[in-house]
Write a protein that holds these residues in place. Sequence first.
Motif, mmCIF file in Angstrom:
data_model
loop_
_atom_site.group_PDB
_atom_site.id
_atom_site.type_symbol
_atom_site.label_atom_id
_atom_site.label_comp_id
_atom_site.label_asym_id
_atom_site.label_seq_id
_atom_site.Cartn_x
_atom_site.Cartn_y
_atom_site.Cartn_z
ATOM 1 N N PHE A 186 -6.421 10.173 1.864
ATOM 2 C CA PHE A 186 -6.267 9.005 2.720
ATOM 3 C C PHE A 186 -5.543 9.323 4.024
ATOM 4 N N LEU A 187 -4.677 10.331 4.029
ATOM 5 C CA LEU A 187 -4.066 10.749 5.283
ATOM 6 C C LEU A 187 -5.104 11.362 6.215
ATOM 7 N N GLU A 188 -6.082 12.041 5.630
ATOM 8 C CA GLU A 188 -7.153 12.639 6.434
ATOM 9 C C GLU A 188 -8.152 11.586 6.910
ATOM 10 N N ASN A 189 -8.094 10.392 6.331
ATOM 11 C CA ASN A 189 -8.996 9.299 6.707
ATOM 12 C C ASN A 189 -8.189 8.057 7.093
ATOM 13 N N PHE A 190 -7.086 8.266 7.790
ATOM 14 C CA PHE A 190 -6.150 7.172 8.017
ATOM 15 C C PHE A 190 -6.648 6.142 9.020
ATOM 16 N N ASP A 191 -7.645 6.484 9.805
ATOM 17 C CA ASP A 191 -8.159 5.514 10.782
ATOM 18 C C ASP A 191 -8.602 4.217 10.114
ATOM 19 N N TYR A 192 -9.146 4.330 8.892
ATOM 20 C CA TYR A 192 -9.560 3.126 8.154
ATOM 21 C C TYR A 192 -8.359 2.217 7.913
ATOM 22 N N PHE A 193 -7.253 2.778 7.467
ATOM 23 C CA PHE A 193 -6.064 1.988 7.172
ATOM 24 C C PHE A 193 -5.422 1.459 8.458
ATOM 25 N N LYS A 194 -5.466 2.251 9.500
ATOM 26 C CA LYS A 194 -4.926 1.802 10.778
ATOM 27 C C LYS A 194 -5.656 0.554 11.264
ATOM 28 N N GLY A 195 -6.980 0.536 11.111
ATOM 29 C CA GLY A 195 -7.748 -0.640 11.494
ATOM 30 C C GLY A 195 -7.374 -1.861 10.687
ATOM 31 N N ASN A 196 -7.107 -1.668 9.388
ATOM 32 C CA ASN A 196 -6.715 -2.793 8.536
ATOM 33 C C ASN A 196 -5.322 -3.313 8.883
ATOM 34 N N ILE A 197 -4.435 -2.405 9.272
ATOM 35 C CA ILE A 197 -3.102 -2.829 9.717
ATOM 36 C C ILE A 197 -3.222 -3.731 10.935
ATOM 37 N N VAL A 248 -2.135 -7.748 11.218
ATOM 38 C CA VAL A 248 -1.188 -8.262 12.220
ATOM 39 C C VAL A 248 -1.819 -9.411 13.010
ATOM 40 N N ARG A 249 -3.090 -9.250 13.399
ATOM 41 C CA ARG A 249 -3.763 -10.324 14.141
ATOM 42 C C ARG A 249 -3.871 -11.596 13.303
ATOM 43 N N GLN A 250 -4.241 -11.442 12.037
ATOM 44 C CA GLN A 250 -4.372 -12.600 11.158
ATOM 45 C C GLN A 250 -3.017 -13.248 10.871
ATOM 46 N N LYS A 268 1.918 -1.037 1.031
ATOM 47 C CA LYS A 268 1.613 -2.273 1.749
ATOM 48 C C LYS A 268 0.403 -2.148 2.671
ATOM 49 N N ILE A 269 -0.078 -0.930 2.896
ATOM 50 C CA ILE A 269 -1.220 -0.755 3.791
ATOM 51 C C ILE A 269 -2.517 -0.501 3.027
ATOM 52 N N GLY A 270 -2.465 -0.575 1.676
ATOM 53 C CA GLY A 270 -3.704 -0.469 0.925
ATOM 54 C C GLY A 270 -3.734 0.558 -0.177
ATOM 55 N N MET A 271 -2.574 1.143 -0.523
ATOM 56 C CA MET A 271 -2.545 2.162 -1.579
ATOM 57 C C MET A 271 -1.520 1.839 -2.659
ATOM 58 N N ALA A 272 -1.315 0.565 -2.941
ATOM 59 C CA ALA A 272 -0.279 0.151 -3.898
ATOM 60 C C ALA A 272 -0.511 0.742 -5.285
ATOM 61 N N GLY A 273 -1.770 0.860 -5.688
ATOM 62 C CA GLY A 273 -2.072 1.368 -7.021
ATOM 63 C C GLY A 273 -1.756 2.832 -7.228
ATOM 64 N N LEU A 274 -1.547 3.571 -6.147
ATOM 65 C CA LEU A 274 -1.241 4.995 -6.270
ATOM 66 C C LEU A 274 0.223 5.252 -6.584
ATOM 67 N N ARG A 275 1.100 4.279 -6.301
ATOM 68 C CA ARG A 275 2.538 4.405 -6.570
ATOM 69 C C ARG A 275 3.099 5.682 -5.951
ATOM 70 N N PHE A 276 3.159 5.690 -4.629
ATOM 71 C CA PHE A 276 3.660 6.860 -3.908
ATOM 72 C C PHE A 276 4.667 6.404 -2.865
ATOM 73 N N GLY A 277 5.885 6.902 -2.984
ATOM 74 C CA GLY A 277 6.922 6.582 -2.017
ATOM 75 C C GLY A 277 7.588 7.847 -1.521
ATOM 76 N N LEU A 278 8.225 7.752 -0.375
ATOM 77 C CA LEU A 278 8.930 8.892 0.201
ATOM 78 C C LEU A 278 10.350 8.520 0.570
ATOM 79 N N LEU A 279 11.245 9.497 0.426
ATOM 80 C CA LEU A 279 12.639 9.353 0.813
ATOM 81 C C LEU A 279 12.938 10.421 1.862
ATOM 82 N N PHE A 280 13.418 9.991 3.029
ATOM 83 C CA PHE A 280 13.772 10.894 4.113
ATOM 84 C C PHE A 280 15.283 10.882 4.302
#
Length: 304
Positions: free
Chosen positions: A255-266, A270-272, A214-226
Amino acid sequence: MELNNFIKESVIKLNPYVVNKTGPEISVKLDANESNYAVPGRLKKKYADFIKSTPVNLYPDSDYSKLLVLLENFFGAPPKNFIFGNGSDELILTILLSLKKDVVVNVPEPSFSMYGIIAGYSDFKVNRIKLGQDNFDLPGGLRKGSSRRNIYFLSCPNNPTGNYFNPEIIKFLLEYDNNLVVVDEAYIDFSGRETFIKSLRKYRNLIVLRTFSKIGMAGLRFGLLFAGAGLIREFRKIKLPFNVNSLTLKSIEFFLENFDYFKGNIEKTVRQRDKLFGTLSKLDFIKTYPSEATFILIELKNNT
């Protein structure tokens, strides 16, 4: 050949999940709640250079030590407490494949349809929980408890209503050893809420699902279970080998090493969302429901 002689009844009667078409004739696509922010050119070039040496002739690296460190730092949970899969859907299936058939699967209505679909073709009894009409919250009746074995799938925030279920009711369910509670946090990045991952030490019957879709990586199909180490140990036994491909694993690392880009989009999303909610709320012919996700539920009023 008679299909009925081979295919089980729960599959034949199934109404499948429908994926709508995409293509150049579709100018606006909103149904999957994807991010509308594509990776910009400057980051895309860096990304291409990062993954180009990934050996696609070999099976995915079963060690992925660097990715595990990045995920541990990002989510605050050690590798003994998580597994990952080909999107959250595969992890929902993994959970249900591990359970005894007398466990009752409880899903709110309305909510993410895949909970009920996977439970249905896996031959579980599905109990639909009717949400409150005014605020779409979990009913207070859940506080009464139950003597049967249950698993609850709770999307927080919920899809498609956008609200966050009462945390006190979720915690009440977790107090019962005959309950497993799955908190699906697909949209939590847009809510500002505290993750239930922090509660894993307290509740051995808690499972948390996360995704980057939902934050911009839908095409990678990656989920986690904790979950607690005991549950994770059992889930690992039935998790398919090499279930996440090499390019996805390497991409998540990047993308985890460059997460600031995704944080800005989040933050922009939210503002929009809040701006759109304010505008829609001024229209007298619709009822607009508050949202902590990436969408807004509206209801057309009478005679509209």
